[in-house]
Write a protein that holds these residues in place. Structure first.
Motif, PDB file in Angstrom:
ATOM      1  N   CYS A 107      56.390  19.008  32.029  1.00 37.74           N
ATOM      2  CA  CYS A 107      56.397  20.457  31.756  1.00 37.74           C
ATOM      3  C   CYS A 107      56.964  21.221  32.632  1.00 37.74           C
ATOM      4  O   CYS A 107      57.194  20.718  34.628  1.00 37.74           O
ATOM      5  CB  CYS A 107      54.823  20.614  31.410  1.00 37.74           C
ATOM      6  SG  CYS A 107      53.897  20.179  30.475  1.00 37.74           S
ATOM      7  N   ARG A 108      57.635  22.315  32.199  1.00 37.74           N
ATOM      8  CA  ARG A 108      58.344  23.419  33.859  1.00 37.74           C
ATOM      9  C   ARG A 108      57.377  24.347  34.281  1.00 37.74           C
ATOM     10  O   ARG A 108      56.573  24.727  32.769  1.00 37.74           O
ATOM     11  CB  ARG A 108      59.312  23.347  33.239  1.00 37.74           C
ATOM     12  CG  ARG A 108      60.154  25.498  33.994  1.00 37.74           C
ATOM     13  CD  ARG A 108      61.439  25.337  32.870  1.00 37.74           C
ATOM     14  NE  ARG A 108      62.079  24.996  31.702  1.00 37.74           N
ATOM     15  CZ  ARG A 108      61.610  26.364  30.960  1.00 37.74           C
ATOM     16  NH1 ARG A 108      60.778  26.912  31.518  1.00 37.74           N
ATOM     17  NH2 ARG A 108      61.704  26.586  29.466  1.00 37.74           N
ATOM     18  N   ALA A 109      56.711  24.793  34.637  1.00 37.59           N
ATOM     19  CA  ALA A 109      56.324  26.324  35.321  1.00 37.59           C
ATOM     20  C   ALA A 109      56.868  27.213  34.676  1.00 37.59           C
ATOM     21  O   ALA A 109      57.847  27.518  35.660  1.00 37.59           O
ATOM     22  CB  ALA A 109      55.764  26.131  36.144  1.00 37.59           C
ATOM     23  N   VAL A 110      56.103  28.126  33.889  1.00 44.13           N
ATOM     24  CA  VAL A 110      56.890  29.584  33.973  1.00 44.13           C
ATOM     25  C   VAL A 110      56.422  31.016  34.708  1.00 44.13           C
ATOM     26  O   VAL A 110      56.489  31.844  34.235  1.00 44.13           O
ATOM     27  CB  VAL A 110      56.884  30.148  32.276  1.00 44.13           C
ATOM     28  CG1 VAL A 110      58.094  29.138  31.776  1.00 44.13           C
ATOM     29  CG2 VAL A 110      55.551  30.423  31.815  1.00 44.13           C
ATOM     30  N   SER A 111      54.875  30.294  35.683  1.00 44.82           N
ATOM     31  CA  SER A 111      54.632  30.996  36.372  1.00 44.82           C
ATOM     32  C   SER A 111      53.862  30.391  37.014  1.00 44.82           C
ATOM     33  O   SER A 111      53.653  29.583  37.006  1.00 44.82           O
ATOM     34  CB  SER A 111      53.199  31.827  35.730  1.00 44.82           C
ATOM     35  OG  SER A 111      52.018  31.265  35.482  1.00 44.82           O
ATOM     36  N   ASP A 112      54.056  30.832  38.434  1.00 49.73           N
ATOM     37  CA  ASP A 112      53.499  29.197  39.828  1.00 49.73           C
ATOM     38  C   ASP A 112      51.900  30.122  39.876  1.00 49.73           C
ATOM     39  O   ASP A 112      52.238  29.351  41.129  1.00 49.73           O
ATOM     40  CB  ASP A 112      54.729  29.389  40.360  1.00 49.73           C
ATOM     41  CG  ASP A 112      54.880  30.492  41.276  1.00 49.73           C
ATOM     42  OD1 ASP A 112      54.677  31.452  40.604  1.00 49.73           O
ATOM     43  OD2 ASP A 112      56.143  30.064  41.812  1.00 49.73           O
ATOM     44  N   ASP A 113      51.555  30.967  39.649  1.00 51.43           N
ATOM     45  CA  ASP A 113      50.445  31.513  40.814  1.00 51.43           C
ATOM     46  C   ASP A 113      49.222  30.687  40.379  1.00 51.43           C
ATOM     47  O   ASP A 113      48.521  31.106  39.972  1.00 51.43           O
ATOM     48  CB  ASP A 113      49.586  33.066  40.102  1.00 51.43           C
ATOM     49  CG  ASP A 113      48.497  33.456  40.735  1.00 51.43           C
ATOM     50  OD1 ASP A 113      48.665  33.331  41.947  1.00 51.43           O
ATOM     51  OD2 ASP A 113      48.103  34.572  40.571  1.00 51.43           O
ATOM     52  N   ALA A 114      49.393  29.606  41.077  1.00 52.13           N
ATOM     53  CA  ALA A 114      48.018  28.002  40.980  1.00 52.13           C
ATOM     54  C   ALA A 114      47.062  28.735  41.771  1.00 52.13           C
ATOM     55  O   ALA A 114      46.733  29.497  42.683  1.00 52.13           O
ATOM     56  CB  ALA A 114      48.619  27.496  41.574  1.00 52.13           C
ATOM     57  N   ARG A 115      45.226  28.973  41.070  1.00 52.59           N
ATOM     58  CA  ARG A 115      45.063  28.706  41.335  1.00 52.59           C
ATOM     59  C   ARG A 115      43.244  28.165  40.707  1.00 52.59           C
ATOM     60  O   ARG A 115      43.786  27.511  39.403  1.00 52.59           O
ATOM     61  CB  ARG A 115      43.891  30.435  41.055  1.00 52.59           C
ATOM     62  CG  ARG A 115      43.964  30.821  40.256  1.00 52.59           C
ATOM     63  CD  ARG A 115      43.356  32.353  40.227  1.00 52.59           C
ATOM     64  NE  ARG A 115      43.778  33.180  39.339  1.00 52.59           N
ATOM     65  CZ  ARG A 115      42.699  33.438  37.616  1.00 52.59           C
ATOM     66  NH1 ARG A 115      41.466  33.473  38.071  1.00 52.59           N
ATOM     67  NH2 ARG A 115      43.533  34.519  37.393  1.00 52.59           N
TER      68      ARG A 115
END
Length: 160
Positions: A107-115
């Protein structure tokens, strides 16, 4: 992973006996080539993101949903990495026994605000491939397969 309602319903009649279930794994990369991992609440260990499709849910949709539910990261499933009938059943602390047919997606992230986005994870984060935390062999293998181009891997293929 939280137990889906349809499995809870099955367990009312099946008890703790072995259930053979579909599972999906999402190996998510960001634009810097880092991989998204979560530290599981049930085991305390770091792992790739995974889950069980709901009845009627497509596997790729499940992968995308699980990533968001657990990490708050939006992603797009790009390709199937592997299809693997996991050899060993898993016995959960409550005595339930499951064995999984896993489909792993790159998968490719389209947002990277991981929490942390639910109660299944203690921590989530992005990791460089040369700085991964301790991982189970299956997670390392799935990440490795996701970094390679070519056809999906499956047990029994040449070189497997």
């Amino acid at each position: 992973m939280a137990t889906p309602d349809f499995i809870r319903d099955l367990r009312l009649s099946a008890g703790h006996q072995l259930l053979y279930l579909p599972g999906v794994t999402a190996v998510v990369f960001d634009g810097r080539g880092r991989v998204l991992l979560g530290r599981r609440a049930d085991t305390g260990t770091w792992s790739v993101i995974g889950g069980i499709p709901e009845p009627g849910e497509q596997p790729a949709d499940c992968a995308v949903r699980e990533v968001f539910e657990e990490t708050h990261v939006r992603c797009v499933a790009e390709r199937v990495v592997s299809v693997h009938g996991v050899e060993k059943p898993v016995t959960y602390p409550n005595g339930d026994v499951c064995q999984f047919m896993d489909i792993t997606f790159r998968c490719r992230a389209v947002s990277d605000d991981a929490r942390v986005n639910d109660d299944e994870s203690l921590e989530v984060g992005w990791f460089a491939l040369d700085a991964l935390p301790p991982l189970a062999d299956f997670a390392v293998f799935r990440i490795k397969q996701a970094t390679q181009d070519g056809p999906a891997w499956f047990e029994g293929m040449p070189g497997a």
